[in-house]
Scaffold this active site. Structure first.
Site, PDB file in Angstrom:
ATOM      1  N   LYS A  22       0.712  -1.206  -0.013  1.00 54.72           N
ATOM      2  CA  LYS A  22      -0.022   0.028   0.066  1.00 54.72           C
ATOM      3  C   LYS A  22       0.734   1.108   0.194  1.00 54.72           C
ATOM      4  O   LYS A  22       0.641   2.322  -0.730  1.00 54.72           O
ATOM      5  CB  LYS A  22      -0.969   0.161   1.480  1.00 54.72           C
ATOM      6  N   ASN A  23       1.717   1.369   0.855  1.00 55.82           N
ATOM      7  CA  ASN A  23       2.665   2.625   1.137  1.00 55.82           C
ATOM      8  C   ASN A  23       3.530   2.870  -0.245  1.00 55.82           C
ATOM      9  O   ASN A  23       3.986   4.045  -0.529  1.00 55.82           O
ATOM     10  CB  ASN A  23       3.336   2.665   2.376  1.00 55.82           C
ATOM     11  N   ARG A 101      -3.816  11.023   4.695  1.00 51.67           N
ATOM     12  CA  ARG A 101      -2.506  12.001   4.726  1.00 51.67           C
ATOM     13  C   ARG A 101      -1.592  11.874   3.423  1.00 51.67           C
ATOM     14  O   ARG A 101      -0.927  12.767   3.213  1.00 51.67           O
ATOM     15  CB  ARG A 101      -1.635  11.507   6.155  1.00 51.67           C
ATOM     16  N   CYS A 125      -4.054  13.393  12.969  1.00 52.50           N
ATOM     17  CA  CYS A 125      -4.709  12.304  12.856  1.00 52.50           C
ATOM     18  C   CYS A 125      -4.578  11.412  14.224  1.00 52.50           C
ATOM     19  O   CYS A 125      -4.039  11.734  15.159  1.00 52.50           O
ATOM     20  CB  CYS A 125      -4.270  11.865  11.411  1.00 52.50           C
ATOM     21  N   ARG A 130       1.491  14.544  13.445  1.00 51.02           N
ATOM     22  CA  ARG A 130       2.193  14.295  12.076  1.00 51.02           C
ATOM     23  C   ARG A 130       2.079  15.652  11.241  1.00 51.02           C
ATOM     24  O   ARG A 130       1.481  15.609  10.189  1.00 51.02           O
ATOM     25  CB  ARG A 130       1.358  13.326  11.470  1.00 51.02           C
ATOM     26  N   PRO A 131       2.992  16.600  11.628  1.00 52.28           N
ATOM     27  CA  PRO A 131       3.067  17.668  10.726  1.00 52.28           C
ATOM     28  C   PRO A 131       3.961  17.353   9.442  1.00 52.28           C
ATOM     29  O   PRO A 131       4.276  16.577   9.125  1.00 52.28           O
ATOM     30  CB  PRO A 131       3.755  18.600  11.413  1.00 52.28           C
ATOM     31  N   VAL A 132       3.767  18.489   8.421  1.00 47.59           N
ATOM     32  CA  VAL A 132       4.483  18.312   6.999  1.00 47.59           C
ATOM     33  C   VAL A 132       5.459  19.415   7.034  1.00 47.59           C
ATOM     34  O   VAL A 132       5.863  19.751   5.837  1.00 47.59           O
ATOM     35  CB  VAL A 132       3.438  18.194   5.873  1.00 47.59           C
ATOM     36  N   ASP A 133       5.902  20.070   8.192  1.00 47.90           N
ATOM     37  CA  ASP A 133       6.714  21.212   8.161  1.00 47.90           C
ATOM     38  C   ASP A 133       8.058  20.712   7.372  1.00 47.90           C
ATOM     39  O   ASP A 133       8.691  21.510   6.656  1.00 47.90           O
ATOM     40  CB  ASP A 133       7.079  21.442   9.395  1.00 47.90           C
ATOM     41  N   LEU A 134       8.655  19.500   7.469  1.00 52.30           N
ATOM     42  CA  LEU A 134       9.717  19.111   6.805  1.00 52.30           C
ATOM     43  C   LEU A 134       9.848  19.259   5.451  1.00 52.30           C
ATOM     44  O   LEU A 134      10.681  19.475   4.645  1.00 52.30           O
ATOM     45  CB  LEU A 134      10.403  17.886   7.284  1.00 52.30           C
ATOM     46  N   ASP A 316       4.605   0.515  12.197  1.00 53.82           N
ATOM     47  CA  ASP A 316       3.549   0.221  11.742  1.00 53.82           C
ATOM     48  C   ASP A 316       3.196  -1.430  12.057  1.00 53.82           C
ATOM     49  O   ASP A 316       2.171  -1.958  11.773  1.00 53.82           O
ATOM     50  CB  ASP A 316       3.301   0.174  10.031  1.00 53.82           C
ATOM     51  N   ILE A 338       8.550   6.600  17.015  1.00 52.74           N
ATOM     52  CA  ILE A 338       8.214   7.477  15.810  1.00 52.74           C
ATOM     53  C   ILE A 338       7.181   8.230  16.114  1.00 52.74           C
ATOM     54  O   ILE A 338       7.239   9.376  15.464  1.00 52.74           O
ATOM     55  CB  ILE A 338       7.950   6.379  14.761  1.00 52.74           C
ATOM     56  N   ARG A 408      -8.744   0.107   4.474  1.00 50.99           N
ATOM     57  CA  ARG A 408      -7.665   1.054   4.084  1.00 50.99           C
ATOM     58  C   ARG A 408      -6.653   0.284   3.651  1.00 50.99           C
ATOM     59  O   ARG A 408      -5.689   0.560   2.944  1.00 50.99           O
ATOM     60  CB  ARG A 408      -7.438   2.209   4.969  1.00 50.99           C
TER      61      ARG A 408
HETATM   62  C1  UD1 Z   1       4.878   6.722   6.262  1.00 49.34           C
HETATM   63  C2  UD1 Z   1       3.836   5.718   6.293  1.00 49.34           C
HETATM   64  C3  UD1 Z   1       3.035   5.269   7.653  1.00 49.34           C
HETATM   65  C4  UD1 Z   1       4.631   5.116   8.654  1.00 49.34           C
HETATM   66  C5  UD1 Z   1       5.423   6.038   8.577  1.00 49.34           C
HETATM   67  C6  UD1 Z   1       6.751   5.612   9.429  1.00 49.34           C
HETATM   68  C7  UD1 Z   1       3.003   5.997   4.020  1.00 49.34           C
HETATM   69  C8  UD1 Z   1       1.611   6.284   3.287  1.00 49.34           C
HETATM   70  N1  UD1 Z   1       2.647   6.095   5.428  1.00 49.34           N
HETATM   71  O1  UD1 Z   1       3.893   7.804   6.999  1.00 49.34           O
HETATM   72  O2  UD1 Z   1       2.450   4.265   7.405  1.00 49.34           O
HETATM   73  O3  UD1 Z   1       3.768   4.669   9.878  1.00 49.34           O
HETATM   74  O4  UD1 Z   1       5.906   6.518   7.226  1.00 49.34           O
HETATM   75  O5  UD1 Z   1       7.228   4.619   9.086  1.00 49.34           O
HETATM   76  O6  UD1 Z   1       4.063   5.701   3.529  1.00 49.34           O
HETATM   77  N2  UD1 Z   1       7.323  14.506  10.921  1.00 49.34           N
HETATM   78  C9  UD1 Z   1       7.474  15.704  11.100  1.00 49.34           C
HETATM   79  N3  UD1 Z   1       7.494  16.883  10.031  1.00 49.34           N
HETATM   80  C10 UD1 Z   1       7.089  16.141   8.850  1.00 49.34           C
HETATM   81  C11 UD1 Z   1       7.111  14.849   8.363  1.00 49.34           C
HETATM   82  C12 UD1 Z   1       7.152  14.014   9.539  1.00 49.34           C
HETATM   83  O7  UD1 Z   1       7.585  16.274  12.271  1.00 49.34           O
HETATM   84  O8  UD1 Z   1       7.247  17.267   7.940  1.00 49.34           O
HETATM   85  C13 UD1 Z   1       7.316  13.529  11.991  1.00 49.34           C
HETATM   86  C14 UD1 Z   1       5.972  12.758  11.993  1.00 49.34           C
HETATM   87  O9  UD1 Z   1       5.248  13.496  12.812  1.00 49.34           O
HETATM   88  C15 UD1 Z   1       6.678  11.549  12.779  1.00 49.34           C
HETATM   89  C16 UD1 Z   1       7.826  11.159  11.982  1.00 49.34           C
HETATM   90  O10 UD1 Z   1       8.185  12.346  11.439  1.00 49.34           O
HETATM   91  O11 UD1 Z   1       6.706  11.457  14.088  1.00 49.34           O
HETATM   92  C17 UD1 Z   1       7.950  10.038  10.885  1.00 49.34           C
HETATM   93  O12 UD1 Z   1       6.914  10.590  10.061  1.00 49.34           O
HETATM   94  P1  UD1 Z   1       6.967  10.176   8.450  1.00 49.34           P
HETATM   95  O13 UD1 Z   1       8.169   9.337   8.007  1.00 49.34           O
HETATM   96  O14 UD1 Z   1       6.841  11.359   7.781  1.00 49.34           O
HETATM   97  O15 UD1 Z   1       5.661   9.532   8.128  1.00 49.34           O
HETATM   98  P2  UD1 Z   1       4.869   9.455   7.243  1.00 49.34           P
HETATM   99  O16 UD1 Z   1       5.483   9.643   5.737  1.00 49.34           O
HETATM  100  O17 UD1 Z   1       3.333  10.042   7.371  1.00 49.34           O
END
Ligand code: UD1
Length: 434
Positions: A22-23, A101, A125, A130-134, A316, A338, A408
């Site tokens: 899926k991912n 997301r 969520c 789970r921000p997207v700031d990075l 996961d 994580i 899902r």
């Molecule tokens: C992906 C997977 C999810 C898995 C996760 C960790 C998909 C669709 N989903 O989620 O199933 O659990 O990887 O292996 O592939 N973070 C920030 N800022 C950011 C981005 C991330 O602070 O801009 C933090 C998140 O809150 C979290 C950590 O970084 O604590 C890891 O998140 P990330 O690896 O980005 O997870 P996803 O890509 O959302």
């Protein structure tokens, strides 16, 4: 809303086919936005999240053709042709993004191809903020201008083309690495991504992008080097097998003290999970079609687990291993590094007789000889499957509510488990109050 009814206690024996990841599919699909030619993805799983991504891409103008079923007659392994000949709309609306997301993965490709994008912020969520700031900071480094307005990320690229940059992620982010990797393929010059995620799904994306003509070095390492090209072309690409689905059925074999062969699974992707489970007493063996998981010869003992980025133990798989540890001899300490707030399955497992105490980001699990069936509520995808696993081992009947989470991420879950002897069925319900 549908429920899953399980009568536990049967050791599972048989074979289970593993579908496409899926991912990986959720990042390979938006990669089609990078080219006007056709990207043909095979081994695509049949899941609600995949449909959500298809709907999102369709409203960006992507044409799609779905080519039937797998040759073995199963529902898995479908082929989807995606063609973004022209991108007619660069907005990813709230209604679709809020469902999933991973929708934010259209941002990098849209900016790279069109120089502009408007993507609803995914927001919080169930498993943490789970921000997207990075993602956003890295795209800014590549020359994008980004604002947040009315709940939307509004981005454009002055001059039209992103520029290569050195991106240092302060923390490993799977989605962030994927977004920047896709954006960098069409950027001007070289992009270096340091502390890149090494998850197999990220590598799958990188290999697909290479097949589309991207220049990428360091695949599978923490440093990805991308030299931007003027344009990418179409390709045929097979999605890798789902390692979380694989791991979940590894636990199904273990928690019922059964014996299951996982067909089409890749054992090399499962090393951290296999190590923990082998230490607990589960046995593994390669077969011609995949590998076999046995837990019918030795007792299962408690072991300590800590989630980490790949190649460490996956977050996961944390909920599923907790269900297993709830039935083990002795104690286990499970630490989640994580995501904050990823222990929502604990109160539900406790309702089934599990003995679990949470202290901050760690849970102490003291195994009990037998869980007991109960009505339980699923809160997220992996939490819900952990309740199904617990139900398979429990004495009596378990009713898992809110199974839309399961749909899902797990294809034909009740069918696959029933084929190995599980007493499990989906109970249809039209009652909106449930
Ligand atoms: C992906 C997977 C999810 C898995 C996760 C960790 C998909 C669709 N989903 O989620 O199933 O659990 O990887 O292996 O592939 N973070 C920030 N800022 C950011 C981005 C991330 O602070 O801009 C933090 C998140 O809150 C979290 C950590 O970084 O604590 C890891 O998140 P990330 O690896 O980005 O997870 P996803 O890509 O959302």
């Amino acid at each position: 809303m549908d429920k899953i009814r399980i009568v536990g206690g049967t050791p599972l024996k048989g074979v289970i086919p593993i579908g496409g990841a899926k991912n990986a599919a959720l990042t390979l699909m938006p990669a089609c936005l990078l080219t006007g030619e056709t990207l043909s993805l095979s081994n695509l799983p049949h899941l609600v999240d995949i449909t959500t991504m298809a709907n999102l891409l369709a409203q960006h103008g992507v044409g799609m053709v779905l080519n039937g079923q797998a040759p073995n007659g199963g529902h898995s392994g479908r082929v989807l042709e995606l063609t973004a000949a022209e991108i007619t709309n660069t907005t990813a609306p709230y209604d679709l993004v809020r469902k999933m997301r991973a929708s934010v993965l259209v941002l990098g490709p849209l900016l790279a191809r069109c120089g502009q994008a408007r993507v609803s912020l995914p927001g919080g969520c169930a498993i943490g903020t789970r921000p997207v700031d990075l993602h956003l900071k890295a795209l800014e480094q590549m020359g994008a201008r980004i604002d947040v307005d009315g709940g939307y990320i509004v981005a454009d690229v002055p001059g039209g083309r992103l520029k290569g940059a050195t991106v240092v992620f302060p923390q490993v982010t799977v989605g962030g690495t994927e977004n920047i990797l896709m954006a960098a393929t069409l950027a001007e010059g070289e992009t270096v991504i340091t502390n890149a995620a090494r998850e197999p799904e990220v590598s799958d994306l990188a290999y697909c992008l290479q097949a589309m003509g991207a220049k990428i070095e360091g695949i599978g390492t923490p440093t990805l080097r991308v030299t931007g090209v003027e344009r990418l072309h179409g390709c045929d690409y097979a999605v890798l097998p789902d390692r979380i689905e694989t791991g979940t059925y590894m636990v199904a074999a273990a928690i019922t003290r059964g014996d299951i062969e996982l067909i089409g699974a890749r054992r090399d992707l499962m090393q951290s999970v296999e190590k923990v489970m082998a230490e607990a007493g589960v046995e593994f063996e390669d077969t011609e079609r995949g590998f076999r998981v046995r837990a019918d010869r030795k007792p299962i003992r408690g072991v300590d687990i800590m989630t980490e980025p790949y190649p460490g133990f996956p977050t996961d798989m944390q909920a599923q291993l907790m269900a297993l540890m709830a039935t083990a001899e002795g104690a286990s300490m499970i630490t989640e590094t994580i995501f904050e707030n990823r222990f929502m399955h604990v109160p539900e497992l406790s309702r089934m007789g599990a003995r679990i105490n949470v202290h901050g980001s760690s849970a102490i699990v003291r195994g009990v000889p037998r869980l007991s069936g109960a009505p339980v509520m699923a809160t997220d995808l992996r939490a819900s499957v952990s309740l199904v696993l617990a139900g398979l081992a429990a004495h009596g009947e378990t009713l898992v509510n809110r199974v839309y989470h399961l749909d899902r991420g797990y294809e034909r879950v009740e069918e696959k488990l029933a084929a190995c002897g599980a007493v499990i069925e989906r109970v249809k319900s039209n009652d909106p109050a449930e």
